[in-house]
Design a protein around this motif. Structure first.
Motif, PDB file in Angstrom:
ATOM      1  N   ASN A  96       0.826  -1.081  -0.118  1.00  0.00           N
ATOM      2  CA  ASN A  96       0.036  -0.157  -0.031  1.00  0.00           C
ATOM      3  C   ASN A  96       0.745   1.178   0.055  1.00  0.00           C
ATOM      4  O   ASN A  96       0.584   2.295  -0.909  1.00  0.00           O
ATOM      5  N   LEU A  97       1.873   1.199   0.705  1.00  0.00           N
ATOM      6  CA  LEU A  97       3.032   2.351   0.811  1.00  0.00           C
ATOM      7  C   LEU A  97       3.614   2.464  -0.542  1.00  0.00           C
ATOM      8  O   LEU A  97       3.629   3.702  -1.132  1.00  0.00           O
ATOM      9  N   LEU A  98       3.709   1.540  -1.352  1.00  0.00           N
ATOM     10  CA  LEU A  98       4.469   1.616  -2.412  1.00  0.00           C
ATOM     11  C   LEU A  98       3.422   2.187  -3.610  1.00  0.00           C
ATOM     12  O   LEU A  98       3.950   3.108  -4.434  1.00  0.00           O
ATOM     13  N   ASP A  99       2.454   1.718  -3.309  1.00  0.00           N
ATOM     14  CA  ASP A  99       1.390   2.087  -4.353  1.00  0.00           C
ATOM     15  C   ASP A  99       0.947   3.699  -3.992  1.00  0.00           C
ATOM     16  O   ASP A  99       0.845   4.440  -5.008  1.00  0.00           O
ATOM     17  N   HIS A 100       1.020   4.101  -2.727  1.00  0.00           N
ATOM     18  CA  HIS A 100       0.695   5.480  -2.367  1.00  0.00           C
ATOM     19  C   HIS A 100       1.799   6.429  -2.947  1.00  0.00           C
ATOM     20  O   HIS A 100       1.887   7.550  -3.191  1.00  0.00           O
ATOM     21  N   TRP A 101       3.109   6.050  -2.806  1.00  0.00           N
ATOM     22  CA  TRP A 101       4.309   6.631  -3.221  1.00  0.00           C
ATOM     23  C   TRP A 101       4.621   6.775  -4.587  1.00  0.00           C
ATOM     24  O   TRP A 101       5.516   7.328  -4.940  1.00  0.00           O
ATOM     25  N   GLY A 204      16.168  -2.068  -2.381  1.00  0.00           N
ATOM     26  CA  GLY A 204      16.378  -0.903  -3.013  1.00  0.00           C
ATOM     27  C   GLY A 204      15.031  -0.416  -3.406  1.00  0.00           C
ATOM     28  O   GLY A 204      14.058  -0.762  -3.964  1.00  0.00           O
ATOM     29  N   LEU A 205      14.826   1.012  -2.917  1.00  0.00           N
ATOM     30  CA  LEU A 205      13.676   1.693  -3.399  1.00  0.00           C
ATOM     31  C   LEU A 205      14.060   2.996  -4.012  1.00  0.00           C
ATOM     32  O   LEU A 205      14.855   3.725  -3.776  1.00  0.00           O
TER      33      LEU A 205
END
Length: 716
Positions: A96-101, A204-205
């Motif tokens: 969910n965080l990846l989708d939001h960011w 890695g982000l």
């Protein structure tokens, strides 16, 4: 190439974010020291050039940016357990965080090759394949980035964040890259002793820095802690009790809890990063332990909450009974599964809640009753090892080296000491690296020691380490020896024939007892490593001459493999192509075309310097080659001298390609007589055209260097 979508987004919102939230931009500068000197407008203006930039990866060969499909399959097979653990951890809130960011999370192995990715994989637009499995993120491929910085020093740079213009790759400028190393937990066992945790991979982000900011490092740190705890449970939960401790009972399942693996005898077998911090902070050195360690202040003090215990301190934490922390193991071992106990009036852990998880037996699938008739288990193991990319790259069609690779494939996990014999420069170190990468210990350290390069007075201190005050000039903190560094992995002793006799005796005892005692005394520490030795000298002759111990010789030669010299190989052409490809990848240039005449000159040389000489010859050939093809004139062998600068610069005059170009200009002879009288740039250009554009020939006819000729041509 069009600018990536995320970089455009950063540009649109840069001025608004920096003006509306100046403190937020200050936080970004604090997190990224490299960008601290640039203003937001300057940083983003360089990320948005007036013309579409040429992406950093586009100028590199495809093999530099991506690994071959068969190599990717092997890497994913080797890291299947890690990939499964990460996939189970990256769910729910993280996705969910990846989708939001609108960010992408990648998992790489310790070599920087992407194994899996999650989130927005189209973040980089046309460069989206860099986020797909198989992409290489090491510094030699993508330049400076957070993943490469972490993998260069996994323990020192466990968490890293690079933003905006600190990236070398154009497609990453305007974005942020954050990373976290995934370290295997340090462990101890009665049979193998202490095994420091090696780097298994990296998270890695890749994201928009104005959308994520400092939260990226926090999320990655928590996720890495959770994955490392799961890895500890998978490795030790089947035959050890798992104890979780936390001051807040509601946080026992969180990554901030300390996780300990306890043997049935009550010894600490492994600990998570938080667990090591907790043990080090509450460690009490008894007089006996103080004497054994010979360093009473090495770990008695509390460690910082954000740092892990040092490797010198781990031996004081792992393999020790819980009684050293005044924890009675007998009642703890009787706890029911998942039972919680709050410690009260304890001298060190008052207020901590402890929960025990009992060992869970392994579930092993039943093997087939009979193996397939077409292939025996031994053949299966041999073929799997022989298909390993590192072993396959050792030979390029030569029968002798093919037999060497077959032997290495059979012995890769045989737990036998190997002795490699071959001439200097034949490639012994490359063989050891390939052998290590193909073994089950590939994720553990490979420690190479050149015995001929160690001074006689320091060789023992380097190999076995020393305690504080062991000798005059010693480091006050002591030093861990190279043998302990190889614990759990592989030890390579190069030029073993040059080791002094008195050191041979100590090394023999280590190989027999599998224990290392540092100089200055102290408790012996158990070691477990695979041993490979190499020499260009005939050890059997040295034994007869009394210059090498016979007992050590028979300890080393569990299997002796002779490496054929280069002059006896029939794959020089294939080996040269492979070396040229590697050199061009290092120099970030397109590989030139290799002419048959160039290869013919290489194959006719006797190569007294072996592969090392061939590597130098190819490096020089690439430096001398100005065109798109390598010709015989670019081969400068031993004994060939560049007598003067003009000879070096005009080395291409002997190339068949240049001669053929000159032959196409029939007016050339009539022009040569007037060359010395040329003065203007226009006349020089006309003469150069008459010579077919051969700058070297014109410079030689004029008696000047090519540099001077270029200056005169540009003076128009």
């Amino acid at each position: 190439m069009p600018l990536p979508q995320a970089a455009k987004h950063s540009a649109r919102h840069a001025a608004h974010n920096s003006a509306k939230h100046p403190a937020r931009h200050a936080e970004d500068q604090a997190l990224d020291p490299g960008a601290a000197s640039a203003t937001p407008a300057a940083a983003l203006s360089s990320a948005l050039p007036s013309s579409p930039p040429s992406s950093f990866p586009s100028a590199l060969p495809a093999s530099t940016l991506r690994c071959p499909p068969e190599e990717l399959v092997w890497r994913q097979r080797q890291a299947a357990s890690l990939m499964e653990t990460v996939a189970s951890a990256v769910t729910g809130h993280t996705l969910n965080l990846l989708d939001h960011w609108q960010a992408c999370l990648v998992l790489t192995d310790r070599d920087g090759v992407v194994l899996a990715s999650y989130g927005h994989q189209q973040l980089l637009g046309n460069d989206a394949p860099l986020l797909h499995p198989g992409a290489r993120w090491r510094e030699e491929s993508l330049g400076h980035n957070a993943i490469a910085e972490t993998l260069n020093a996994p323990r020192a740079n466990r968490l890293a964040r690079i933003a905006l213009e600190a990236h070398d790759a154009e497609c990453l400028k305007g974005l942020a890259s954050a990373s976290a190393a995934l370290l295997a937990p340090a462990s101890w066992s009665a049979s193998r002793g202490l095994t420091p945790g090696a780097c298994e991979g990296c998270l890695g982000l890749i994201c928009d820095p104005y959308r994520v900011r400092q939260y990226s490092l926090g999320m990655l740190g928590v996720l890495a802690d959770e994955i490392e705890q799961r890895r500890l449970g998978e490795a030790h939960g089947h035959d050890h009790h798992l104890l979780r401790l936390h001051l807040n009972c509601s946080q026992l399942d969180s990554p901030s809890a300390a996780l300990l693996a306890i043997t049935p005898q009550g010894q600490v077998a492994a600990a998570s990063r938080r667990g090591l911090q907790l043990l080090a902070a509450h460690l009490e050195l008894t007089p006996a332990a103080d004497s054994a360690a010979n360093a009473p202040d090495s770990a008695a003090n509390a460690v910082d909450s954000d740092s892990c215990a040092t490797r010198d301190d781990i031996h004081l934490l792992l393999g020790q009974p819980l009684a050293r922390w005044q924890l009675d193991w007998a009642p703890l071992a009787q706890l029911a599964d998942a039972q919680c106990v709050t410690l009260t009036q304890h001298p060190r852990f008052t207020g901590y809640t402890l929960r025990a998880v009992l060992p869970r037996p392994r579930v092993v699938a039943r093997a087939p009753a009979d193996p397939p008739e077409s292939q025996t288990p031994a053949e299966t193991t041999t073929r799997e090892a022989a298909c390993h990319p590192s072993l396959a790259r050792l030979h390029h069609g030569d029968a002798g080296w093919a037999r060497v690779c077959e032997l290495l494939a059979r012995l890769v996990n045989a737990r036998l000491p190997l002795l490699l014999q071959g001439e200097t420069g034949v490639g012994k170190e490359e063989v050891v690296k390939a052998l290590h990468q193909a073994s089950h210990r590939a994720h553990q350290p490979l420690v190479a020691i050149n015995c001929a390069a160690l001074p006689d007075e320091l060789v023992e201190a380097e190999l076995f380490g020393y305690r504080r005050g062991a000798f005059t000039g010693a480091d006050p903190a002591g030093r861990e020896g190279r043998l302990l560094e190889a614990n759990g992995g592989r030890l390579f002793l190069d030029e073993i024939g040059d080791m002094p006799l008195h050191v041979q005796a100590r090394l023999l005892r280590v190989l027999q007892e599998r224990e290392v005692t540092p100089l200055g005394g102290g408790k012996p520490q158990r070691v477990d490593f695979e041993l490979v030795a190499a020499t260009h000298q005939p050890l059997s002759e040295l034994v007869k001459a009394g210059r090498f111990r016979a007992d050590l010789y028979y300890r080393l030669c569990g299997a002796t493999i002779a490496l054929p010299p280069l002059r006896e190989r029939h794959d020089i052409a294939g080996l040269s192509r492979a070396l040229l490809t590697r050199l061009c990848r290092e120099q970030r240039r397109e590989p030139p075309r290799i002419t048959p005449a160039f290869l013919d000159r290489l194959t006719r040389h006797d190569w007294p310097g072996n592969v090392r000489e061939l590597d130098n010859v190819l490096r020089l050939a690439l430096a001398l080659c100005d065109g798109s093809a390598l010709e015989p004139c670019h081969v400068m062998l031993a004994g060939d001298c560049l007598a003067s600068q003009n000879d070096c610069l005009a080395v291409e005059d002997d190339c068949p390609a240049a001669e053929s170009e000159i032959a196409h200009h029939p007016s050339q002879p009539s022009r040569l007589s007037s060359l010395p009288d040329l003065s203007s740039a226009e006349e020089l250009q006309s003469a150069l055209d008459a010579l077919g554009g051969n700058v070297s020939r014109l410079a030689r006819e004029l008696g000047i260097s090519r540099t001077t000729l270029y200056k005169r041509l540009g003076a128009a």
